[in-house]
Motif scaffolding. Sequence first.
Motif, PDB file in Angstrom:
ATOM      1  N   THR A  65       0.840  -1.189   0.000  1.00  0.00           N
ATOM      2  CA  THR A  65       0.000   0.000   0.000  1.00  0.00           C
ATOM      3  C   THR A  65       0.875   1.239   0.000  1.00  0.00           C
ATOM      4  N   ILE A  66       0.655   2.114  -0.981  1.00  0.00           N
ATOM      5  CA  ILE A  66       1.391   3.365  -1.055  1.00  0.00           C
ATOM      6  C   ILE A  66       0.526   4.470  -0.465  1.00  0.00           C
ATOM      7  N   SER A  67       1.162   5.395   0.250  1.00  0.00           N
ATOM      8  CA  SER A  67       0.437   6.518   0.812  1.00  0.00           C
ATOM      9  C   SER A  67       1.389   7.701   0.929  1.00  0.00           C
ATOM     10  N   GLN A  68       0.799   8.872   1.159  1.00  0.00           N
ATOM     11  CA  GLN A  68       1.646  10.057   1.314  1.00  0.00           C
ATOM     12  C   GLN A  68       1.043  10.994   2.335  1.00  0.00           C
ATOM     13  N   ASP A  69       1.905  11.772   2.922  1.00  0.00           N
ATOM     14  CA  ASP A  69       1.519  12.801   3.873  1.00  0.00           C
ATOM     15  C   ASP A  69       2.000  14.106   3.269  1.00  0.00           C
ATOM     16  N   ASN A  70       1.092  14.830   2.643  1.00  0.00           N
ATOM     17  CA  ASN A  70       1.504  16.042   1.932  1.00  0.00           C
ATOM     18  C   ASN A  70       2.066  17.104   2.868  1.00  0.00           C
ATOM     19  N   ALA A  71       1.494  17.176   4.071  1.00  0.00           N
ATOM     20  CA  ALA A  71       1.961  18.184   5.022  1.00  0.00           C
ATOM     21  C   ALA A  71       3.420  17.937   5.399  1.00  0.00           C
ATOM     22  N   LYS A  72       3.790  16.668   5.530  1.00  0.00           N
ATOM     23  CA  LYS A  72       5.156  16.336   5.917  1.00  0.00           C
ATOM     24  C   LYS A  72       6.032  16.029   4.717  1.00  0.00           C
ATOM     25  N   LYS A  73       5.421  16.105   3.517  1.00  0.00           N
ATOM     26  CA  LYS A  73       6.157  15.775   2.299  1.00  0.00           C
ATOM     27  C   LYS A  73       6.819  14.414   2.438  1.00  0.00           C
ATOM     28  N   SER A  74       6.047  13.451   2.862  1.00  0.00           N
ATOM     29  CA  SER A  74       6.562  12.101   3.038  1.00  0.00           C
ATOM     30  C   SER A  74       5.771  11.100   2.219  1.00  0.00           C
ATOM     31  N   LEU A  75       6.473  10.096   1.744  1.00  0.00           N
ATOM     32  CA  LEU A  75       5.881   9.009   0.983  1.00  0.00           C
ATOM     33  C   LEU A  75       6.149   7.713   1.728  1.00  0.00           C
ATOM     34  N   TYR A  76       5.166   6.812   1.713  1.00  0.00           N
ATOM     35  CA  TYR A  76       5.304   5.565   2.440  1.00  0.00           C
ATOM     36  C   TYR A  76       4.966   4.379   1.544  1.00  0.00           C
ATOM     37  N   LEU A  77       5.509   3.228   1.905  1.00  0.00           N
ATOM     38  CA  LEU A  77       5.127   1.977   1.252  1.00  0.00           C
ATOM     39  C   LEU A  77       5.012   0.916   2.338  1.00  0.00           C
ATOM     40  N   GLN A  78       3.788   0.518   2.616  1.00  0.00           N
ATOM     41  CA  GLN A  78       3.546  -0.564   3.556  1.00  0.00           C
ATOM     42  C   GLN A  78       3.573  -1.870   2.782  1.00  0.00           C
ATOM     43  N   MET A  79       4.454  -2.760   3.181  1.00  0.00           N
ATOM     44  CA  MET A  79       4.625  -4.028   2.479  1.00  0.00           C
ATOM     45  C   MET A  79       4.275  -5.173   3.411  1.00  0.00           C
ATOM     46  N   ASN A  80       3.222  -5.882   3.077  1.00  0.00           N
ATOM     47  CA  ASN A  80       2.785  -7.032   3.855  1.00  0.00           C
ATOM     48  C   ASN A  80       2.911  -8.296   3.011  1.00  0.00           C
ATOM     49  N   GLY A  81       2.898  -9.433   3.676  1.00  0.00           N
ATOM     50  CA  GLY A  81       2.987 -10.685   2.940  1.00  0.00           C
ATOM     51  C   GLY A  81       4.209 -10.764   2.051  1.00  0.00           C
ATOM     52  N   LEU A  82       5.338 -10.326   2.551  1.00  0.00           N
ATOM     53  CA  LEU A  82       6.550 -10.260   1.732  1.00  0.00           C
ATOM     54  C   LEU A  82       6.998 -11.638   1.281  1.00  0.00           C
ATOM     55  N   LYS A  83       7.510 -11.682   0.056  1.00  0.00           N
ATOM     56  CA  LYS A  83       7.986 -12.918  -0.551  1.00  0.00           C
ATOM     57  C   LYS A  83       9.464 -12.770  -0.901  1.00  0.00           C
ATOM     58  N   PRO A  84      10.188 -13.874  -1.010  1.00  0.00           N
ATOM     59  CA  PRO A  84      11.610 -13.775  -1.391  1.00  0.00           C
ATOM     60  C   PRO A  84      11.809 -13.008  -2.691  1.00  0.00           C
ATOM     61  N   GLU A  85      10.877 -13.092  -3.608  1.00  0.00           N
ATOM     62  CA  GLU A  85      11.019 -12.375  -4.876  1.00  0.00           C
ATOM     63  C   GLU A  85      10.835 -10.870  -4.735  1.00  0.00           C
ATOM     64  N   ASP A  86      10.457 -10.399  -3.561  1.00  0.00           N
ATOM     65  CA  ASP A  86      10.386  -8.955  -3.309  1.00  0.00           C
ATOM     66  C   ASP A  86      11.754  -8.390  -2.929  1.00  0.00           C
ATOM     67  N   THR A  87      12.725  -9.252  -2.749  1.00  0.00           N
ATOM     68  CA  THR A  87      14.063  -8.804  -2.394  1.00  0.00           C
ATOM     69  C   THR A  87      14.636  -7.917  -3.488  1.00  0.00           C
ATOM     70  N   ALA A  88      15.044  -6.713  -3.104  1.00  0.00           N
ATOM     71  CA  ALA A  88      15.554  -5.734  -4.061  1.00  0.00           C
ATOM     72  C   ALA A  88      15.967  -4.473  -3.323  1.00  0.00           C
ATOM     73  N   MET A  89      16.616  -3.585  -4.051  1.00  0.00           N
ATOM     74  CA  MET A  89      16.836  -2.235  -3.564  1.00  0.00           C
ATOM     75  C   MET A  89      15.600  -1.442  -3.959  1.00  0.00           C
ATOM     76  N   TYR A  90      15.012  -0.746  -2.998  1.00  0.00           N
ATOM     77  CA  TYR A  90      13.802   0.031  -3.245  1.00  0.00           C
ATOM     78  C   TYR A  90      14.142   1.519  -3.297  1.00  0.00           C
ATOM     79  N   TYR A  91      13.595   2.185  -4.312  1.00  0.00           N
ATOM     80  CA  TYR A  91      13.884   3.594  -4.541  1.00  0.00           C
ATOM     81  C   TYR A  91      12.607   4.418  -4.528  1.00  0.00           C
ATOM     82  N   CYS A  92      12.694   5.560  -3.904  1.00  0.00           N
ATOM     83  CA  CYS A  92      11.647   6.564  -3.962  1.00  0.00           C
ATOM     84  C   CYS A  92      11.935   7.465  -5.175  1.00  0.00           C
ATOM     85  N   ALA A  93      10.885   7.838  -5.899  1.00  0.00           N
ATOM     86  CA  ALA A  93      11.065   8.671  -7.079  1.00  0.00           C
ATOM     87  C   ALA A  93      10.020   9.774  -7.106  1.00  0.00           C
ATOM     88  N   ALA A  94      10.403  10.927  -7.635  1.00  0.00           N
ATOM     89  CA  ALA A  94       9.497  12.067  -7.718  1.00  0.00           C
ATOM     90  C   ALA A  94       9.510  12.655  -9.121  1.00  0.00           C
TER      91      ALA A  94
END
Length: 121
Positions: A65-94
């Motif tokens: 689930t992706i979400s953002q807090d505009n007031a704090k200028k923050s972006l989030y990614l809640q990751m549940n049910g993680l699988k080995p294939e989710d292994t990676a470097m994760y990048y935020c992009a604007a």
Amino acid sequence: QVQLVESGGGSVQAGGSLRLSCAASGDRITYMAWFRQAPGKEREGVAGIYGTRTYYAESVKGRFTISQDNAKKSLYLQMNGLKPEDTAMYYCAASTRTWGSLLQKSDYSYWGQGTQVTVSS
């Protein structure tokens, strides 16, 4: 100038959860996304957000689930049910574009340094 700083990566077992955060500074950001890149693979879009609209890669729908807090200028990614294939470097992009394809890396001019997510089986 836009600057992005990710945090929250780590190592978990399959089925576990992690929450990634991205602190953004600068103006003119119109939409943001999370990408990931596994060793030897192309960087791929995971989730994007434009206002209240969210978009997900098929591989993570129902788990992330992706979400953002505009007031704090923050972006989030809640990751549940993680699988080995989710292994990676994760990048935020604007992006400062008016509109585009939220999961296309060519849409984004600004990138964070990345945070590693490792999921063991």
